[in-house]
Enzyme design. Structure first.
Site, PDB file in Angstrom:
ATOM      1  N   ASN A 170       4.140   0.507  -4.176  1.00 18.49           N
ATOM      2  CA  ASN A 170       2.855  -0.192  -4.146  1.00 18.49           C
ATOM      3  C   ASN A 170       2.337  -0.405  -2.727  1.00 18.49           C
ATOM      4  OD1 ASN A 170       5.257  -2.131  -4.965  1.00 18.49           O
ATOM      5  ND2 ASN A 170       3.966  -3.281  -3.541  1.00 18.49           N
ATOM      6  N   CYS A 184      -3.218  -0.965  -6.078  1.00 22.29           N
ATOM      7  CA  CYS A 184      -2.075  -0.053  -6.152  1.00 22.29           C
ATOM      8  C   CYS A 184      -1.736   0.248  -7.609  1.00 22.29           C
ATOM      9  CB  CYS A 184      -0.875  -0.644  -5.423  1.00 22.29           C
ATOM     10  SG  CYS A 184      -0.382  -2.284  -5.991  1.00 22.29           S
ATOM     11  N   GLY A 222      -5.714  -7.138 -12.690  1.00 20.14           N
ATOM     12  CA  GLY A 222      -7.028  -6.604 -13.024  1.00 20.14           C
ATOM     13  C   GLY A 222      -7.010  -5.108 -13.228  1.00 20.14           C
ATOM     14  N   ARG A 233       1.974 -18.746  -8.754  1.00 17.87           N
ATOM     15  CA  ARG A 233       2.300 -18.038  -7.519  1.00 17.87           C
ATOM     16  C   ARG A 233       2.801 -18.969  -6.417  1.00 17.87           C
ATOM     17  NH1 ARG A 233      -1.583 -12.791  -6.499  1.00 17.87           N
ATOM     18  NH2 ARG A 233      -1.745 -12.122  -8.673  1.00 17.87           N
TER      19      ARG A 233
END
Length: 481
Positions: A453, A289, A348, A334
């Site tokens: 997103n 996204c 990325g 996370r």
């Protein structure tokens, strides 16, 4: 009569005109596979108030409000033409007609502007293309909504099946309920029924078979009457060519991944490099996204100003791979509670730019922070340009890109002074330029790019699938390059 009475009368008149537009728009969509747009926004299945709001929104980007009295004549002119499958932007028709000096009538001008979609030039409707969703999470359900919404005459993309792992008692009912109701994106627009005996969900008349399997190798799609289908993998479990090739089973012709692809899997950002897809390519990725959010405006800026280097910082809503409360997670940070923390993580997207824009030699770096909001993110794109410019010039250029360029379905533009993230839930664009936040100093520019997103990305996925399936219908008037 008071001024207020005049305003109210004007509103009621416009309501009446918008109401008269709805059956015309619907008939064109159902019978001819024509999608009516207004500055890249679809008017199909929209209410009277939604049509009026879409016209009013044009004020933000075009400088003045567009009235239904301006666009109705063009819509009426379309009904007299022998149209084939296409997307026709009546906002663009009205704008280009106003600038035309040939003295043509609305009917004459419209016929000329959409000549590529009429008579001998029009695309002949095929038999449609089967689509299978492998996985039915956040993106899978939104893609399903879009496929059902765009069913049209039934000659385009047809959602035939969903493949999921068995979830126990009342699994089908629960999955249908998640499709019907969404805490962020609201109620499904239509009706949904469930036939547990045949393991089928029927959404707005579309019969969708729910297939239970733990691995792609367990499914023979031809047994369900599915052939030459495009499979959309929403699981992200397989990201390279070897893994995604497992989906190439009987009945499946192509595989589209809704996550960044690895190795030699093409990463496609619709509007930027979708025309590089080889006809015989069976496996491709729609990238991430964030990649879809930054690549179109990055291309636009590179085309006009040149880009020497850049950095993108994404402030991203939390996602389902994070923990609600602190718990073990294989990734760093996370595992900490997503609704309670800002979480620094990797992205990325910056490295993925090279795959989508191979001609851009500028180094692009990136990082990301997950924040406690459930949807809509913002990418802060800091660029060193190839030449000096001004804030006013950049904003006017990006506004024009959002209106008139081939990237107008990817890039939106807002001048709203108090815009916040929730305002962009449901946006169908890959990213929205926030004019008020834009900063330019000589050859340095900082763009603030909002993006849904979930839904905006799902729209990009659908565009790629339409392209590879041969049902990406041309848009008229043709955007200027």
């Amino acid at each position: 009569m008071t001024v207020n009475d005049d305003s109210f009368t004007n509103w009621k008149n416009r309501e009446e005109i918008a109401e008269s537009m709805i059956p015309i728009i619907g008939k064109l969509h159902r019978e001819r596979d024509v999608t009516v747009l207004l500055h890249s926004r679809s008017l199909v299945n929209k209410s009277v108030v939604s049509i009026l709001k879409t016209h009013r929104f044009a004020r933000q980007i075009a400088g003045e409000e567009l009235s239904v009295t301006d666009t109705l004549p063009f819509l009426q002119a379309l009904t007299t033409l022998d149209l084939g499958p296409s997307q026709i932007d009546i906002g663009m028709l009205a704008a280009t007609y106003q600038a035309d000096d040939r003295g043509l009538s609305v009917a004459e001008f419209t016929a000329g502007a959409v000549v590529g979609a009429t008579g001998a030039n029009k695309i002949e409707r095929g038999e449609g293309r089967d689509v299978v969703l492998y996985g039915f999470g956040r993106i899978g359900r939104l893609v399903a909504r879009l496929l059902i919404e765009k069913a049209g005459s039934g000659n385009g993309l047809r959602l035939r099946a969903i493949v999921v792992r068995g979830g126990g008692e009342a699994d089908l009912v629960k999955r249908a309920s998640l499709l019907r109701r969404d805490s962020i994106h609201g109620q499904f627009q239509g009706t949904i029924t469930v036939d547990e005996a045949t393991s089928t969900i029927v959404a707005n008349g579309n019969e969708i078979k729910v297939i239970y399997a733990n691995d792609p190798s367990e499914v023979d799609y031809t047994a369900y009457g599915i052939n030459d289908a495009i499979l959309i993998d929403n699981t992200g479990k397989w990201r390279d060519r070897e893994g995604l090739s497992k989906h190439l089973r009987p009945g499946i012709d192509k595989v589209v991944l809704t996550a960044p692809g690895k190795g030699d899997v093409p990463n496609i950002v619709h509007g930027v490099n979708h025309d590089t897809i080889k006809p015989d390519e069976q496996i491709l990725s729609c990238a991430s996204c964030t990649t879809n959010a930054i690549v179109p405006p990055l291309k636009a800026m590179a085309d006009e100003y040149g880009v020497l280097r850049g950095h993108v910082e994404t402030v991203h809503s939390f996602t389902n791979d994070q923990n609600l409360l602190d718990n073990y997670h294989k990734a760093d940070r996370r595992g900490r509670s997503a609704p309670l923390n800002m979480v620094i993580t990797e992205t990325g997207a910056a490295s993925a730019v090279a795959k989508a824009l191979p001609d851009l030699k500028a180094p692009i770096t990136g990082s990301s922070i997950r924040v406690p909001v459930p949807d809509v993110s913002i990418a802060i794109l800091s660029l060193r340009l190839g030449r000096e410019t001004t804030r006013e010039e950049v904003l006017e250029y990006l506004r024009d890109v959002s209106l008139n360029s081939p990237l107008k379905r990817q890039i939106d533009f807002t001048t709203a002074p108090d815009a916040v993230s929730m305002d962009f839930v449901g946006s169908r664009h890959a990213s929205i330029v926030d004019a008020g936040a834009t900063k330019v100093d000589g050859d340095n520019a900082i763009l603030y790019l909002w993006y849904d997103n979930e839904f905006g990305y799902s729209c990009q996925v659908i565009r790629v699938v339409q392209h590879v399936s041969g049902v990406e219908y041309p848009t008229y008037p043709v955007p200027m390059s």
